[in-house]
Design a protein around this motif. Structure first.
Motif, PDB file in Angstrom:
ATOM      1  N   ASP A 194      -0.662 -15.418  -6.699  1.00  0.00           N
ATOM      2  CA  ASP A 194      -0.590 -15.926  -8.074  1.00  0.00           C
ATOM      3  C   ASP A 194      -0.329 -15.023  -9.404  1.00  0.00           C
ATOM      4  O   ASP A 194      -0.142 -15.255 -10.469  1.00  0.00           O
ATOM      5  CB  ASP A 194      -2.080 -16.442  -8.218  1.00  0.00           C
ATOM      6  CG  ASP A 194      -2.282 -17.644  -7.475  1.00  0.00           C
ATOM      7  OD1 ASP A 194      -1.477 -18.316  -7.001  1.00  0.00           O
ATOM      8  OD2 ASP A 194      -3.597 -17.857  -7.038  1.00  0.00           O
ATOM      9  N   VAL A 195      -0.074 -13.643  -8.758  1.00  0.00           N
ATOM     10  CA  VAL A 195       0.172 -12.753  -9.937  1.00  0.00           C
ATOM     11  C   VAL A 195       1.713 -12.512 -10.083  1.00  0.00           C
ATOM     12  O   VAL A 195       2.452 -12.342  -9.255  1.00  0.00           O
ATOM     13  CB  VAL A 195      -0.264 -11.144  -9.488  1.00  0.00           C
ATOM     14  CG1 VAL A 195       0.090 -10.188 -10.416  1.00  0.00           C
ATOM     15  CG2 VAL A 195      -2.007 -11.610  -9.664  1.00  0.00           C
ATOM     16  N   GLU A 196       2.003 -12.893 -11.155  1.00  0.00           N
ATOM     17  CA  GLU A 196       3.538 -12.599 -11.683  1.00  0.00           C
ATOM     18  C   GLU A 196       3.850 -11.145 -11.829  1.00  0.00           C
ATOM     19  O   GLU A 196       5.141 -10.779 -11.571  1.00  0.00           O
ATOM     20  CB  GLU A 196       4.018 -13.681 -12.873  1.00  0.00           C
ATOM     21  CG  GLU A 196       5.451 -13.729 -13.069  1.00  0.00           C
ATOM     22  CD  GLU A 196       5.475 -14.751 -14.306  1.00  0.00           C
ATOM     23  OE1 GLU A 196       6.576 -15.674 -14.049  1.00  0.00           O
ATOM     24  OE2 GLU A 196       4.991 -14.788 -14.954  1.00  0.00           O
ATOM     25  N   PHE A 197       3.096 -10.605 -12.454  1.00  0.00           N
ATOM     26  CA  PHE A 197       3.586  -9.037 -13.046  1.00  0.00           C
ATOM     27  C   PHE A 197       2.302  -8.593 -12.952  1.00  0.00           C
ATOM     28  O   PHE A 197       1.406  -8.843 -13.350  1.00  0.00           O
ATOM     29  CB  PHE A 197       4.358  -8.984 -14.483  1.00  0.00           C
ATOM     30  CG  PHE A 197       4.371  -7.589 -14.906  1.00  0.00           C
ATOM     31  CD1 PHE A 197       5.503  -6.891 -14.370  1.00  0.00           C
ATOM     32  CD2 PHE A 197       3.516  -7.127 -15.591  1.00  0.00           C
ATOM     33  CE1 PHE A 197       5.685  -5.517 -14.803  1.00  0.00           C
ATOM     34  CE2 PHE A 197       3.837  -5.628 -16.092  1.00  0.00           C
ATOM     35  CZ  PHE A 197       4.779  -4.885 -15.777  1.00  0.00           C
ATOM     36  N   CYS A 198       2.516  -7.071 -12.588  1.00  0.00           N
ATOM     37  CA  CYS A 198       1.190  -6.356 -12.546  1.00  0.00           C
ATOM     38  C   CYS A 198       1.843  -4.764 -12.712  1.00  0.00           C
ATOM     39  O   CYS A 198       2.715  -4.396 -11.831  1.00  0.00           O
ATOM     40  CB  CYS A 198       0.334  -6.254 -11.474  1.00  0.00           C
ATOM     41  SG  CYS A 198      -1.058  -5.021 -11.559  1.00  0.00           S
ATOM     42  N   GLY A 199       1.444  -4.170 -13.760  1.00  0.00           N
ATOM     43  CA  GLY A 199       1.891  -2.601 -13.886  1.00  0.00           C
ATOM     44  C   GLY A 199       0.984  -1.865 -14.853  1.00  0.00           C
ATOM     45  O   GLY A 199       0.001  -2.231 -15.441  1.00  0.00           O
ATOM     46  N   TYR A 200       1.225  -0.687 -14.644  1.00  0.00           N
ATOM     47  CA  TYR A 200       0.257   0.402 -15.401  1.00  0.00           C
ATOM     48  C   TYR A 200       1.176   1.513 -16.015  1.00  0.00           C
ATOM     49  O   TYR A 200       2.240   1.730 -15.563  1.00  0.00           O
ATOM     50  CB  TYR A 200      -0.860   0.898 -14.582  1.00  0.00           C
ATOM     51  CG  TYR A 200      -0.547   2.114 -13.612  1.00  0.00           C
ATOM     52  CD1 TYR A 200      -0.427   3.310 -14.293  1.00  0.00           C
ATOM     53  CD2 TYR A 200       0.101   1.802 -12.446  1.00  0.00           C
ATOM     54  CE1 TYR A 200      -0.444   4.423 -13.103  1.00  0.00           C
ATOM     55  CE2 TYR A 200       0.399   2.567 -11.633  1.00  0.00           C
ATOM     56  CZ  TYR A 200       0.242   4.200 -11.925  1.00  0.00           C
ATOM     57  OH  TYR A 200       0.586   4.875 -11.022  1.00  0.00           O
ATOM     58  N   SER A 201       0.694   2.059 -16.983  1.00  0.00           N
ATOM     59  CA  SER A 201       1.370   3.221 -17.717  1.00  0.00           C
ATOM     60  C   SER A 201       0.563   4.202 -17.995  1.00  0.00           C
ATOM     61  O   SER A 201      -0.945   3.807 -18.681  1.00  0.00           O
ATOM     62  CB  SER A 201       2.300   3.025 -18.640  1.00  0.00           C
ATOM     63  OG  SER A 201       1.589   2.353 -19.829  1.00  0.00           O
ATOM     64  N   ILE A 202       0.323   5.371 -17.953  1.00  0.00           N
ATOM     65  CA  ILE A 202      -0.273   6.527 -18.617  1.00  0.00           C
ATOM     66  C   ILE A 202       0.063   6.828 -19.877  1.00  0.00           C
ATOM     67  O   ILE A 202       1.413   7.027 -20.118  1.00  0.00           O
ATOM     68  CB  ILE A 202      -0.325   7.814 -17.666  1.00  0.00           C
ATOM     69  CG1 ILE A 202      -0.664   7.419 -16.275  1.00  0.00           C
ATOM     70  CG2 ILE A 202      -1.220   8.753 -18.311  1.00  0.00           C
ATOM     71  CD1 ILE A 202      -2.092   7.311 -15.921  1.00  0.00           C
ATOM     72  N   THR A 203      -0.560   6.761 -21.071  1.00  0.00           N
ATOM     73  CA  THR A 203      -0.087   6.935 -22.501  1.00  0.00           C
ATOM     74  C   THR A 203       0.529   8.262 -22.649  1.00  0.00           C
ATOM     75  O   THR A 203       1.633   8.288 -23.237  1.00  0.00           O
ATOM     76  CB  THR A 203      -1.348   6.609 -23.437  1.00  0.00           C
ATOM     77  OG1 THR A 203      -2.352   7.444 -23.147  1.00  0.00           O
ATOM     78  CG2 THR A 203      -1.732   5.041 -23.253  1.00  0.00           C
TER      79      THR A 203
END
Length: 116
Positions: free
Chosen positions: A50-59
């Motif tokens: 059910d998840v279309e997109f998942c991502g992360y970033s370190i500022t």
């Protein structure tokens, strides 16, 4: 003057959602975290169909803060996907820990028997 060694920083979670945006697209800000949690949690959440997109970033490298974004296909709110991912990651970590502890105990038992 600085942080004492061994002192733990409190974990803080913020939820950011644009005005008028639906519940299927949310950015979470995780304070005092790094790639260790970000990458493993992203992996667990992306397993959900059910998840279309998942991502992360370190500022920034000097900040221990993650911007973690989830976008679902609309059926499941992003907050529920986030919670489900955390629960599944916790279960995996508990499984690995229990297997590790059992192996350590088995090793100690075998070592005691061979020493006699």
């Amino acid at each position: 003057m600085g942080d004492e060694e061994g002192a733990t920083k409190p974990r803080v979670l913020q939820m950011v959602r644009a005005d008028g945006a639906d519940k299927s697209c949310v950015t979470f800000v995780l304070h005092n975290e790094d790639h260790t949690l970000g990458n493993s949690l992203r992996y667990m959440i992306m397993k959900d169909p059910d998840v279309e997109f998942c991502g992360y970033s370190i500022t920034h490298p000097s900040e221990s803060k993650i911007n973690f974004r989830i976008q679902t296909k609309g059926g499941l709110p992003a907050v529920e996907s986030f919670q489900k991912g955390l629960e599944e990651l916790t279960a995996v970590c508990q499984h690995v820990l229990s297997k590790f502890e059992a192996s350590v105990e088995e090793y100690k038992t075998q070592k005691d028997v061979s020493m006699e």
